[in-house]
Scaffold this active site. Structure first.
Site, mmCIF file in Angstrom:
data_model
loop_
_atom_site.group_PDB
_atom_site.id
_atom_site.type_symbol
_atom_site.label_atom_id
_atom_site.label_comp_id
_atom_site.label_asym_id
_atom_site.label_seq_id
_atom_site.Cartn_x
_atom_site.Cartn_y
_atom_site.Cartn_z
ATOM 1 N N CYS A 230 84.704 -64.205 -8.687
ATOM 2 C CA CYS A 230 84.077 -64.533 -7.406
ATOM 3 C C CYS A 230 85.011 -64.137 -6.256
ATOM 4 C CB CYS A 230 83.745 -66.014 -7.318
ATOM 5 S SG CYS A 230 85.192 -67.097 -7.268
ATOM 6 N N CYS B 102 88.306 -65.954 -6.075
ATOM 7 C CA CYS B 102 89.331 -65.401 -6.973
ATOM 8 C C CYS B 102 90.023 -64.206 -6.328
ATOM 9 C CB CYS B 102 88.699 -64.986 -8.295
ATOM 10 S SG CYS B 102 87.943 -66.339 -9.234
ATOM 11 N N ASP C 70 75.051 -30.462 4.201
ATOM 12 C CA ASP C 70 75.629 -29.347 3.465
ATOM 13 C C ASP C 70 74.494 -28.734 2.654
ATOM 14 O OD1 ASP C 70 77.727 -27.736 2.128
ATOM 15 O OD2 ASP C 70 77.070 -28.889 0.398
#
Length: 560
Positions: A32, A35, A433
């Site tokens: 999480c 953490c 591009d």
């Protein structure tokens, strides 16, 4: 404003602090936003650590800490309640992700929840006294061991956080499950039937486990875009030493080594061709589908493909120092980069745990004071803990960013910075591009050849796998022209292909090889007249016109 990425093309990517980190540690238990913050704060507090960035998807932290031993970092994380392991980055994708364990816990909790709910039906239907108490005790015998096993991921995470003097998201979740189970057991033993919530404790565990499973499965399915780029690396190389060839791991190459490239080989390292003309497909690096002729003195990069001839390359950079590896490092850094939206989620998640515990305590006190019913107050307090779960806030932002980065990469869009997703809302100019974006990257013959010349050219092109030859063969097939088979076909790497048809030597290749000095491009000589210059275009993507029109309707400027 125009959004442009400041990162340069791969050959210009710098190393050092701007490139790959010094080391990585595996974090098997993080799950999480709390953490993430705890790990980064713990490492940042270590003397000598310059930076620490957590990648939740890959369960790792990348640390730049010159001179700091791994054991010091691991010990610092252990003090903060986070288990960490040294990570072999060469095998970083092989760590188990715990999905099988989550599936088992989901099955156990779901089965137990259904059985306890069946027992609860009898009580809700009117069972009382000894009968109700018996059903509650049977429910307790099922629920308590199940909760102890199935909710272990939440309990273990909360315990690690508490032991290091902090709170995380799993702390209130664990408290809610424990309170529901303990209060239910207490009331069941006392004979009170109206405050027994074994089924609720199991249901909460069951659905939270499902949420965690889908979160981890989604991250696993998304895969890191950096891992997708790393997949372009060639794992093996042919090393040339004293005229002998040996197959070695690409990571074992050193600057100055000579390696041999065969037709079809992917280049395993950055270097310079020292021998052998050939054609190189650089589309993996540049996006340009048209092959480039290359010879002695021309550079090649890891991830490019050798098409036609044998070549010997002197290695300049190998392993993690190649342009491809550094490009992967840029993308990996973008996946861990903080954005203003991520920052809001992180701050809210950090404030959540203490705030919700405070709210739960206030709710308990208020209801107890107002009603004098401690059981009712406890029920309200548990409800506050449950309904304020912040998993969506704490996990959604990084999870969505990672999934989007992976899906965009597989669609041909490379994100080097997470801020690009935020800045996208401010874009007013879209610059395309051509190759691989507005076109499908497939050469198309545009020169109008008569049927006989096209038939001869297609018969010769059948003996070559060069993209120009494939375009000629495809043009003949589309017009329904049958190729005239050529004999004695031979291909000169980097020059062209020749053969014999109708008793004449015919050639398809570069202008200088055909004999058109001062010209460029591809030419065809049918052996009986003046050589013809072949013009090639690219096939537009079927969705290109609609996409450009949609952007214009949205009020954006479009350029090529």
């Amino acid at each position: 404003m125009t959004v442009a990425d400041s990162a340069s093309a791969p050959p210009g990517v710098s190393g050092g602090s701007g490139g790959r980190p010094e080391r990585a540690l595996h974090l098997p238990d993080i799950h999480c936003a709390g953490c993430i913050r705890g790990v980064e704060d713990a490492l940042s507090a270590v003397s000598g650590v310059l930076s620490a960035r957590v990648n939740l998807t890959r369960k790792r932290v990348e640390v730049e800490a010159p001179g700091v031993d791994d054991d010091v970092l691991i010990e610092a994380l252990a003090r903060a309640g986070h288990r960490s392991l040294r990570l072999d980055t060469a095998r970083a994708g092989t760590a188990p992700d715990g999905l099988r364990g989550l599936v088992t816990r989901i099955g156990v909790s779901g089965f137990a929840m259904m059985n306890v709910m069946l027992l609860s039906v009898a009580v809700w239907s009117g069972a009382s006294d000894a009968t109700a108490k018996l059903f509650h005790l049977v429910s307790a015998a099922i629920a308590l061991p199940t909760v102890a096993y199935a909710a272990r991921p939440f309990f273990a995470s909360a315990l690690r956080a508490l032991s290091s003097g902090r709170l995380n998201m799993d702390a209130p979740i664990s408290l809610a499950i424990l309170l529901a189970a303990v209060v239910s057991l207490s009331t069941a033993l006392s004979g009170r039937s109206e405050h027994v919530w074994f089924d609720a404790a199991l249901a909460l565990t069951f659905f939270l486990l499902i949420g965690r499973y889908f979160d981890q499965a989604g991250r696993r399915a998304a895969r890191s875009a950096a891992a997708e780029i790393a997949a372009l690396e060639a794992p093996r190389a042919i090393l040339v030493e004293r005229d002998a060839e040996t197959e070695v791991a690409a990571d074992a190459l050193r600057p100055g080594d000579l390696i041999r490239l065969r037709p079809g080989d992917r280049v395993p390292a950055d270097g310079v061709i020292v021998e052998g003309p050939t054609d190189i497909d650089r589309s993996a690096i540049t996006g340009e589908s048209r092959p480039e002729p290359a010879g002695a003195g021309d550079p090649v990069a890891a991830g490019e493909t050798n098409l036609t001839g044998f070549a010997t390359v002197r290695v300049d950079r190998a392993g993690p120092d190649t342009a491809l590896a550094r490009m992967a490092a840029l993308v990996a850094a973008a996946e861990t980069q903080r954005t203003r939206h991520t920052g809001i989620a992180d701050r809210a998640a950090r404030a959540y745990a203490p705030l919700v515990h405070l709210l739960s305590a206030l709710a308990f006190a208020a209801w107890w004071a107002a009603t004098g019913d401690v059981w009712r107050a406890t029920q309200v307090a548990i409800a506050v803990l449950v309904i304020t779960c912040p998993c969506a806030l704490g996990l959604a932002v990084p999870a969505v960013s990672t999934v989007v980065a992976g899906r965009l990469f597989r669609s041909g869009v490379l994100i080097k910075s997470r801020t690009a997703l935020e800045r996208l809302s401010e874009v007013d100019l879209v610059a395309f591009d051509k190759t691989g974006t507005l076109t499908i990257g497939e050469a198309r013959l545009e020169t109008e050849l008569d049927d006989r010349r096209l038939s001869l050219a297609a018969g010769l092109a059948a003996g070559s796998s060069h993209p120009v030859s494939r375009a000629v063969a495809r043009a003949a097939k589309e017009r329904g022209v049958t190729p005239i088979p050529a004999r004695e076909i031979s291909e000169s790497p980097g020059l062209g292909v020749q053969g014999v048809a109708d008793g004449r030597r015919i050639r398809l290749g570069r202008a200088s090889w055909i004999g058109r000095s001062g010209a460029d491009g591809a030419w065809f000589d049918d052996g009986g007249g003046a050589p013809v210059r072949l013009e090639f275009g690219e096939t537009p993507d079927p969705d290109a016109a609609e996409a450009v029109a949609a952007l214009v309707r949205a009020g954006l400027d479009v350029s090529l």
